[in-house]
Design a protein around this motif. Structure first.
Motif, PDB file in Angstrom:
ATOM      1  N   ARG A   1      16.228 -11.358   6.265  1.00 46.12           N
ATOM      2  CA  ARG A   1      16.782 -10.079   5.806  1.00 46.12           C
ATOM      3  C   ARG A   1      16.303  -9.793   4.382  1.00 46.12           C
ATOM      4  NH1 ARG A   1      20.497  -8.546   9.494  1.00 46.12           N
ATOM      5  NH2 ARG A   1      21.329 -10.184  10.834  1.00 46.12           N
TER       6      ARG A   1
ATOM      7  N   THR B   1      16.218  -9.192   0.765  1.00 43.48           N
ATOM      8  CA  THR B   1      17.115  -9.632  -0.297  1.00 43.48           C
ATOM      9  C   THR B   1      16.838  -8.816  -1.562  1.00 43.48           C
ATOM     10  OG1 THR B   1      18.009 -11.596  -1.389  1.00 43.48           O
ATOM     11  CG2 THR B   1      15.619 -11.505  -1.115  1.00 43.48           C
TER      12      THR B   1
ATOM     13  N   ASP C   1      20.704  -5.771   4.052  1.00 47.03           N
ATOM     14  CA  ASP C   1      20.891  -6.662   5.205  1.00 47.03           C
ATOM     15  C   ASP C   1      20.483  -6.029   6.528  1.00 47.03           C
ATOM     16  OD1 ASP C   1      21.735  -8.916   3.902  1.00 47.03           O
ATOM     17  OD2 ASP C   1      23.874  -8.557   4.216  1.00 47.03           O
ATOM     18  N   HIS C   2      20.295  -4.713   6.536  1.00 50.41           N
ATOM     19  CA  HIS C   2      19.938  -4.006   7.773  1.00 50.41           C
ATOM     20  C   HIS C   2      18.426  -3.826   7.923  1.00 50.41           C
ATOM     21  CE1 HIS C   2      24.176  -3.336   8.314  1.00 50.41           C
ATOM     22  NE2 HIS C   2      24.239  -2.826   7.113  1.00 50.41           N
TER      23      HIS C   2
ATOM     24  N   HIS D   1      12.352 -11.750   1.384  1.00 50.45           N
ATOM     25  CA  HIS D   1      13.362 -11.797   2.429  1.00 50.45           C
ATOM     26  C   HIS D   1      14.001 -13.184   2.413  1.00 50.45           C
ATOM     27  CE1 HIS D   1      10.811  -8.485   3.620  1.00 50.45           C
ATOM     28  NE2 HIS D   1      11.775  -8.082   4.416  1.00 50.45           N
TER      29      HIS D   1
ATOM     30  N   THR E   1      18.265 -15.972   7.127  1.00 53.76           N
ATOM     31  CA  THR E   1      19.718 -16.000   7.327  1.00 53.76           C
ATOM     32  C   THR E   1      20.126 -16.701   8.616  1.00 53.76           C
ATOM     33  OG1 THR E   1      19.666 -13.811   8.368  1.00 53.76           O
ATOM     34  CG2 THR E   1      20.066 -13.907   5.968  1.00 53.76           C
TER      35      THR E   1
END
Length: 124
Positions: A9, A11, A23-24, A116, A119
């Protein structure tokens, strides 16, 4: 050695169009990892068609799908349709350990280098 689903994701990226991250936005890849979490070239060669890349975003025009590819000593995200953008090189991906909490820099189609955070890593 096995195939894993790795979620990365966007960052924090100060000085870019995403200073606070998002986060999307990011990538889900299926990658061949060895016991230490590094990409396994031999396993990739045996499973190329299963090593997919999905770029996710709230913007429908930014979503894309393709494959994790390897050329020379570099790893790329390759997309199968022209409107999805050019191949995206991943900075030293072969040197990184792909495990939760690690960071990866991707050269985006628009020319920005964005970091990124991994996660999620799950065996498939």
């Amino acid at each position: 050695m096995a195939l894993y689903r790795v979620v990365m994701r966007l960052t924090r990226n100060p000085g870019t169009s995403f200073p606070d991250g998002d986060d999307h936005r990011g990538y889900t890849i299926v990658a061949p990892l060895d016991a230490s979490g590094h990409l396994d070239l031999k396993l990739w060669r045996e499973n190329k068609e299963k090593c997919i890349v999905l770029r996710f975003s709230p913007d429908e025009d930014e979503k894309a799908d393709g494959w994790l590819t390897h050329r020379g000593s570099h790893w790329y995200f390759r997309y199968d349709e022209e409107d999805e953008g050019p191949d995206e090189p991943v900075f030293r991906l072969g040197d990184h350990v792909l495990r939760k909490g690690e960071y990866i820099t991707i050269h985006e189609a628009d020319g920005e280098d964005l970091t990124h955070k991994i996660t999620d890593v799950v065996k498939v």
